[in-house]
Enzyme design. Structure first.
Site, PDB file in Angstrom:
ATOM      1  CD  GLU A 115      40.624  36.800  37.146  1.00  0.00           C
ATOM      2  OE1 GLU A 115      40.463  37.337  38.269  1.00  0.00           O
ATOM      3  OE2 GLU A 115      41.396  35.842  36.959  1.00  0.00           O
ATOM      4  CG  HIS A 153      43.167  32.832  43.939  1.00  0.00           C
ATOM      5  ND1 HIS A 153      43.153  33.056  42.585  1.00  0.00           N
ATOM      6  CD2 HIS A 153      43.970  31.741  44.141  1.00  0.00           C
ATOM      7  CE1 HIS A 153      43.916  32.149  41.987  1.00  0.00           C
ATOM      8  NE2 HIS A 153      44.420  31.339  42.904  1.00  0.00           N
ATOM      9  NE  ARG A 210      47.771  33.023  43.309  1.00  0.00           N
ATOM     10  CZ  ARG A 210      47.111  33.285  42.193  1.00  0.00           C
ATOM     11  NH1 ARG A 210      46.458  34.414  42.059  1.00  0.00           N
ATOM     12  NH2 ARG A 210      47.077  32.420  41.193  1.00  0.00           N
ATOM     13  CD  GLU A 270      41.468  36.259  43.275  1.00  0.00           C
ATOM     14  OE1 GLU A 270      40.548  35.554  42.863  1.00  0.00           O
ATOM     15  OE2 GLU A 270      42.661  36.110  42.911  1.00  0.00           O
ATOM     16  CG  HIS A 322      39.340  33.522  40.379  1.00  0.00           C
ATOM     17  ND1 HIS A 322      40.484  33.130  41.007  1.00  0.00           N
ATOM     18  CD2 HIS A 322      38.654  32.373  40.095  1.00  0.00           C
ATOM     19  CE1 HIS A 322      40.519  31.809  41.101  1.00  0.00           C
ATOM     20  NE2 HIS A 322      39.413  31.314  40.548  1.00  0.00           N
TER      21      HIS A 322
HETATM   22  O1  0X9 Z   1      45.933  33.016  37.868  1.00  0.00           O
HETATM   23  C1  0X9 Z   1      44.791  32.619  38.125  1.00  0.00           C
HETATM   24  O2  0X9 Z   1      44.579  31.612  38.786  1.00  0.00           O
HETATM   25  C2  0X9 Z   1      43.589  33.435  37.640  1.00  0.00           C
HETATM   26  N1  0X9 Z   1      43.817  34.850  37.872  1.00  0.00           N
HETATM   27  S1  0X9 Z   1      43.837  35.453  39.377  1.00  0.00           S
HETATM   28  O3  0X9 Z   1      44.277  36.824  39.329  1.00  0.00           O
HETATM   29  N2  0X9 Z   1      42.389  35.465  39.980  1.00  0.00           N
HETATM   30  O4  0X9 Z   1      44.674  34.655  40.197  1.00  0.00           O
HETATM   31  C3  0X9 Z   1      43.384  33.218  36.171  1.00  0.00           C
HETATM   32  C4  0X9 Z   1      43.127  31.810  35.762  1.00  0.00           C
HETATM   33  C5  0X9 Z   1      42.701  31.729  34.326  1.00  0.00           C
HETATM   34  N3  0X9 Z   1      42.582  30.392  33.886  1.00  0.00           N
HETATM   35  C6  0X9 Z   1      43.439  29.776  33.061  1.00  0.00           C
HETATM   36  N4  0X9 Z   1      44.403  30.429  32.468  1.00  0.00           N
HETATM   37  N5  0X9 Z   1      43.254  28.495  32.867  1.00  0.00           N
HETATM   38 ZN    ZN Z   2      41.961  34.342  41.612  1.00  0.00          ZN
END
Ligand code: 0X9
Ligand code: ZN
Length: 393
Positions: free
Chosen positions: A348, A141, A197, A144, A270
């Site tokens: 994260e 992303h 993003r 980040e 991330h």
């Molecule tokens: O939304 C996402 O892609 C991730 N968070 S972010 O804030 N970095 O964008 C979290 C992904 C977690 N993974 C799954 N839920 N599979």
């Molecule tokens: Zn992310």
């Protein structure tokens, strides 16, 4: 009775002669002894293992350990500012060219090409003969920034380490790192739109650009929280692996597998939230993943969290990825299903939610983390990677 003078003289001459013969014999004997001693010393030098190295090594006695060679790693401005994509990758590449590195390393300049034509690089670290491989990805992303920055910092710390236990670990387990999966989006966020993003795909309809790469992988693709609208922040793209950046990861994993490498772990870095997320990130555990892996993932997430706390003092919360929110098409769920062990994580990085606005409110948005936090976050990243490697090693 007195001897005649001529007899006395003859005696004197004989005595003088004997003295000379005795002195010459002594000198000759000393010479022979010296040569014999020198020859034997030289022979023992050739047999000694210390003599196998250079002259400096040969000078050390068996009790003295030679000083370990300190790798010549230059940290540059890694901990001072967020580097543009080209500078960031240059740091990886030049480090791998550095002298005295104790870990074998290889820089692969191009595993794919981004939408805007930037190279996507990968790095192999560790014993090429070891087939246990841990995959690490950063910068999926764009906004980040701490992800690729702290990953670079962790790499530099690893590359400059002379810790024998760390070096032994890299003999058993290899790391395959993609330091910046989304170079286009990252540079766009750096230069133009801080909160960008996605990647920089020019979507056909409308003006909205970009695909969310963490909705573009081929596991539960499109199942949930993965929009069909190009204007959405979580636009999934036209199909699983439609994007060159996610495709590069898939192709890399497949090509390493075809060379006999076993993927035994994965971390996708991330931000933000201070979380150690483990799959399944959507739905239930697939039958291909052993039941025991569920507990193993939870335990390992806990262990990673404790190790980070020890090295940097920062609190990361282990949590089920779908407890945070379920998504379809994420990298963690894909590696969960295609790796040998199912040991797949999304971490994260800093800050955690409660610290988003610090006392002076210097940052009012968690993606905006001051560069002063890069070095400490590198410790979090290094601890997470080494804990996973130790677990699978
Ligand atoms: O939304 C996402 O892609 C991730 N968070 S972010 O804030 N970095 O964008 C979290 C992904 C977690 N993974 C799954 N839920 N599979
Ligand atoms: Zn992310």
């Amino acid at each position: 009775m007195e001897l005649p003078q001529d007899k006395i003289d003859a005696n004197k001459t004989r005595h003088e002669k004997r003295k000379w013969i005795f002195a010459s014999l002594t000198i000759l004997l000393c010479g022979i002894l010296f040569v014999a001693l020198w020859v034997s010393m030289d022979a023992s030098k050739q047999l000694s293992p210390a003599a196998e190295g250079n002259d400096a090594d040969a000078a050390t006695t068996p009790d003295e350990k030679p000083e370990p060679k300190v790798p010549e790693v230059n940290f540059g401005e890694t901990f001072q500012r967020y580097l543009p994509a080209s500078e960031l990758l240059q740091m990886w590449e030049s480090t791998i060219d550095a002298k005295n590195l104790a870990i074998e390393m290889e820089y692969v300049s191009k595993i794919g090409r981004s939408i805007e034509g930037r190279d996507i690089a990968a790095v192999r670290l560790g014993n090429p003969a070891a087939n246990k491989t841990v995959l690490i990805t950063g910068g999926v992303h764009a906004r980040e920034w701490i992800s690729p920055a702290a990953l670079l910092g962790a790499f530099l710390k690893i590359a400059s380490s002379t810790d024998p236990s760390l070096l032994r670990l890299f003999q058993k387990v290899r790391l395959l790192v993609v330091p910046l999966v989304n170079p286009d989006g990252y540079d766009f966020s750096l230069q133009t739109n801080r909160m960008w993003r996605k990647n920089r795909r020019n979507n056909e309809k409308g003006n909205c650009k970009g695909v969310d790469l963490n909705r573009n992988f081929g596991a539960h693709y499109g199942a949930v929280d993965a929009s069909t609208s190009p204007c959405s922040e979580t636009f999934r793209g036209s199909g699983a692996f439609s994007e060159p950046e996610s495709l590069a990861i898939r192709d890399l994993v497949n090509s390493e597998k075809s060379k006999g490498m076993d993927f035994v772990g994965f971390i996708d870095f991330h931000s933000y939230g201070g979380l150690i997320l483990y799959p399944p990130g959507w739905g239930k555990r697939p039958p291909t993943v052993p039941e025991k892996t569920e507990q193993e993932l939870k335990d390992l997430a806990g262990l990673i969290s404790r190790r980070i706390k020890q090295v940097s003092g920062y609190d990361y919360k282990p949590e089920s990825a779908q407890q945070l929110y379920p998504v379809g098409g994420s990298a963690d769920d894909w590696m969960y299903t295609v790796s040998l062990t199912g040991l797949s994580f999304t971490i994260e990085l800093r800050p955690s939610d409660q610290n988003v606005c610090d006392k002076r409110c210097i940052t009012n948005n968690g993606f905006v983390l001051p560069p002063s936090e890069i070095e400490s976050t590198s410790k979090d990243v290094m601890a997470a990677i080494l804990t996973l490697m130790e677990h699978v090693g």
